[in-house]
Design a protein around this motif. Structure first.
Motif, short mmCIF file in Angstrom:
data_model
loop_
_atom_site.label_atom_id
_atom_site.label_comp_id
_atom_site.label_asym_id
_atom_site.label_seq_id
_atom_site.Cartn_x
_atom_site.Cartn_y
_atom_site.Cartn_z
N SER A 156 0.73 -1.04 0.26
CA SER A 156 0.22 -0.16 0.00
C SER A 156 0.86 1.20 -0.03
O SER A 156 2.11 1.68 0.92
N VAL A 157 0.49 1.92 -0.89
CA VAL A 157 0.82 3.56 -1.11
C VAL A 157 0.26 4.22 -0.24
O VAL A 157 -1.15 4.44 -1.63
N THR A 158 0.29 5.88 -0.54
CA THR A 158 -0.46 6.64 0.49
C THR A 158 0.19 8.23 -1.03
O THR A 158 1.46 8.72 -0.88
N VAL A 159 -0.69 8.95 -1.94
CA VAL A 159 0.23 9.54 -2.54
C VAL A 159 -0.74 11.05 -3.06
O VAL A 159 -2.09 10.78 -3.20
N GLU A 160 -0.21 12.00 -2.49
CA GLU A 160 -1.17 13.41 -3.42
C GLU A 160 0.12 13.98 -3.96
O GLU A 160 1.11 14.49 -4.86
N ALA A 161 -1.02 14.07 -5.34
CA ALA A 161 -0.51 15.40 -6.52
C ALA A 161 -1.93 16.73 -6.32
O ALA A 161 -2.89 16.75 -6.01
N PHE A 162 -0.80 17.71 -6.87
CA PHE A 162 -1.92 19.20 -6.77
C PHE A 162 -2.24 19.37 -8.25
O PHE A 162 -0.80 19.15 -9.33
N LYS A 163 -3.41 20.42 -8.28
CA LYS A 163 -3.43 20.60 -9.26
C LYS A 163 -3.79 22.17 -9.07
O LYS A 163 -4.20 22.63 -8.56
N GLY A 164 -2.83 22.40 -10.65
CA GLY A 164 -3.02 24.41 -10.95
C GLY A 164 -2.01 25.12 -11.23
O GLY A 164 -2.04 26.26 -11.18
N LYS A 165 -0.80 23.89 -11.94
CA LYS A 165 0.56 24.90 -12.57
C LYS A 165 -0.62 25.26 -13.80
O LYS A 165 0.91 25.93 -14.60
N GLN A 166 -1.35 25.09 -14.10
CA GLN A 166 -2.14 26.01 -15.53
C GLN A 166 -2.08 27.33 -15.28
O GLN A 166 -2.70 27.70 -14.39
N GLY A 167 -1.80 28.31 -16.49
CA GLY A 167 -2.09 29.48 -16.05
C GLY A 167 -0.64 30.65 -16.95
O GLY A 167 0.29 29.72 -17.20
N ASP A 168 -0.80 31.47 -17.39
CA ASP A 168 -0.35 32.56 -17.28
C ASP A 168 0.86 32.86 -16.41
O ASP A 168 1.04 33.03 -15.37
N CYS A 169 2.29 32.90 -17.29
CA CYS A 169 3.34 33.00 -16.65
C CYS A 169 3.41 34.91 -16.71
O CYS A 169 3.61 35.08 -18.14
N LEU A 170 3.73 35.25 -15.43
CA LEU A 170 3.79 36.85 -15.88
C LEU A 170 5.23 37.49 -14.90
O LEU A 170 5.94 36.70 -14.02
N GLU A 171 5.71 38.23 -15.18
CA GLU A 171 7.11 38.45 -14.87
C GLU A 171 7.01 39.57 -13.76
O GLU A 171 6.63 41.20 -14.30
N LEU A 172 6.98 39.10 -12.52
CA LEU A 172 7.18 40.48 -11.21
C LEU A 172 8.36 41.08 -11.02
O LEU A 172 8.15 40.77 -9.16
N ASN A 173 8.77 40.48 -11.57
CA ASN A 173 10.75 40.48 -10.72
C ASN A 173 10.93 39.82 -8.91
O ASN A 173 11.45 39.98 -8.20
N GLN A 174 10.02 38.80 -9.60
CA GLN A 174 10.66 37.75 -7.87
C GLN A 174 11.77 35.96 -8.75
O GLN A 174 11.68 36.42 -9.22
N SER A 175 12.05 35.95 -6.86
CA SER A 175 13.35 35.07 -6.52
C SER A 175 12.66 34.25 -5.85
O SER A 175 12.40 34.48 -5.13
N VAL A 176 12.89 32.85 -5.89
CA VAL A 176 13.24 31.78 -4.98
C VAL A 176 15.02 31.78 -4.64
O VAL A 176 15.93 31.39 -5.90
#
Ligand SMILES: C[S@@+](CC[C@H](N)C(=O)[O-])C[C@H]1O[C@@H](n2cnc3c(N)ncnc32)[C@H](O)[C@@H]1O
Length: 387
Positions: A274-294
């Motif tokens: 048995s395994v339990t897996v988590e997965a997210f939805k929501g990376k779809q969409g426009d990419c805008l430049e707001l001068n952010q970094s990580v």
């Protein structure tokens, strides 16, 4: 050995779980530790007919709308009902009438003990969450299929129902859970199953799925054995392919929340666990430049995300606002430092992201080329030590 075709695989599942709804079948049970406090209000009949292999309900949050795929007699739904509370909702979907009968009969008992009713059970196949099988059943009782033409009309009706009265509408659910069911879906329908999970989730929603996986490919001959199939063995995906299936459906942030070290069963040397897996939805969409970094904190020297961003430990990487927002939430946030520009860019003035730009962001981009400040040491010595 009896063999199974795709359709007979499904019939073997339906007949085995119809019987298991009437009398508990020990061979289908897998030991699971549930939160005992949440089992107290659940009728004994439901607890005895438990055919799960994990507990996805422990990852559900108050107020959420939860969809449980292959809800059986309803145990996960009744646990989730307590966690989401009166403001949340729980929908169980199953294709087996006898399972639905037990779940529906026990729902008012749970509601009375809880003090609110927030669980319902719907009839459908989880690889086709648009089609309400109860409406189709009712129509076909009135207009039985007797000729090729009536068969074609039934197909048209089904297509119409998916659009006009979907069993589970698109983007209507916060979290899809399932406990030991995905493996039972025919191989040819599995891709569509993951697409359906993706479709019904709202943007920002997630899937938390417990299931049986194998450590090696399941040989064709085992896949054709209906008893092994309905027993949650031969339809199991290989563990790496299980995670890949979420990726191919468009999910991101996919991770193993739990993997049993001990196999539940071993057949011909192949381990099923048995395994339990988590997965997210929501990376779809426009990419805008707001001068952010990580800045990726480590500990790995380098990681690659689901969109191909390569993040080297300690480097200031330029990201678009969409990626910045995704990294700011689960399951990524603990791995990053977040750097906003000194002068924020107004979203309405943001430019589209330039995918050809240098992947690093120079600190001067963050502060501005005209930044020449001199500052005193910050006041950190009041209550403690500082150099
Ligand atoms: C192993 S039992 C798990 C039941 C429940 N999740 C639990 O934890 O006890 C599998 C359930 O999934 C249902 N099921 C199997 N394949 C299905 C499908 N393709 N669509 C809908 N339900 C399905 C069966 O009727 C059965 O109730």
């Amino acid at each position: 050995m009896p063999t199974t075709t795709p359709r007979s695989a499904e019939s073997s599942v339906t007949s085995r779980y119809a019987a298991a709804a009437k009398a508990p079948e020990a061979a289908l049970c897998c030991p699971v530790e549930y939160n005992r406090d949440l089992l107290k209000i659940i009728p004994q009949e439901v607890i005895e007919k438990d055919y799960g292999c994990g507990d996805p309900s422990r990852y559900v949050k108050p107020g959420e709308t939860v969809l449980d795929l292959g809800s059986g007699t309803g145990k996960i739904c009744f646990i989730a009902a307590q966690v989401v509370g009166a403001q949340g909702r729980v929908i169980g979907v199953d294709m087996t009438d006898d399972m639905l009968e037990v779940a529906r009969r026990n729902a008012p008992v749970v509601a009375e003990r809880l003090g609110y009713a927030n669980v319902e059970f719907r009839k459908g196949r989880i690889q086709d969450l648009g089609l309400d099988l109860e409406i189709l059943d009712a129509e076909l009782k009135q207009h039985p299929i007797a000729t090729a033409n009536s068969f074609l009309r039934a197909q048209e009706l089904a297509a119409d129902l998916r659009v006009k009265h979907p069993l589970v509408p698109t983007e209507s659910v916060d979290v899809v859970v399932s406990n030991c069911v995905l493996n039972l879906v025919e191989s040819g329908d599995k891709r569509q199953l993951f697409q359906e999970i993706f479709r019904v989730l709202r943007k920002g929603g997630r899937a938390v799925i417990s299931d049986i996986v194998s450590d090696e490919d399941v040989p064709h001959v085992m896949q054709q054995d209906p008893t092994l199939w309905s027993g949650c063995i031969s339809g199991a995906l290989r563990e790496d392919q299980f995670l890949k299936a979420f990726e191919e459906a468009g999910f991101y942030g996919i991770r193993l929340l739990k993997r049993d070290a001990q196999p539940w069963q071993t057949v011909a040397g192949i381990e099923f666990r048995s395994v339990t897996v988590e997965a997210f939805k929501g990376k779809q969409g426009d990419c805008l430049e707001l001068n952010q970094s990580v800045v990726y904190r480590g500990p790995f020297r380098e990681v690659l995300d689901d969109d191909g961003h390569r993040l080297r430990r300690g480097e200031r990487v330029a990201v678009c606002d969409k990626t910045f927002q995704l990294y700011s939430k689960l399951p990524y946030e603990e791995h990053f430092e977040f750097i906003e520009p000194l002068v924020p860019v107004k979203p309405e003035e943001a430019k589209p992201w330039d995918s050809g730009r240098d992947h690093l962001r120079h600190p001067r981009e963050t502060k501005g080329v005209d930044y020449h400040a001199n500052t005193s040491p910050s006041q950190c010595c009041d209550g403690g030590s500082c150099c």
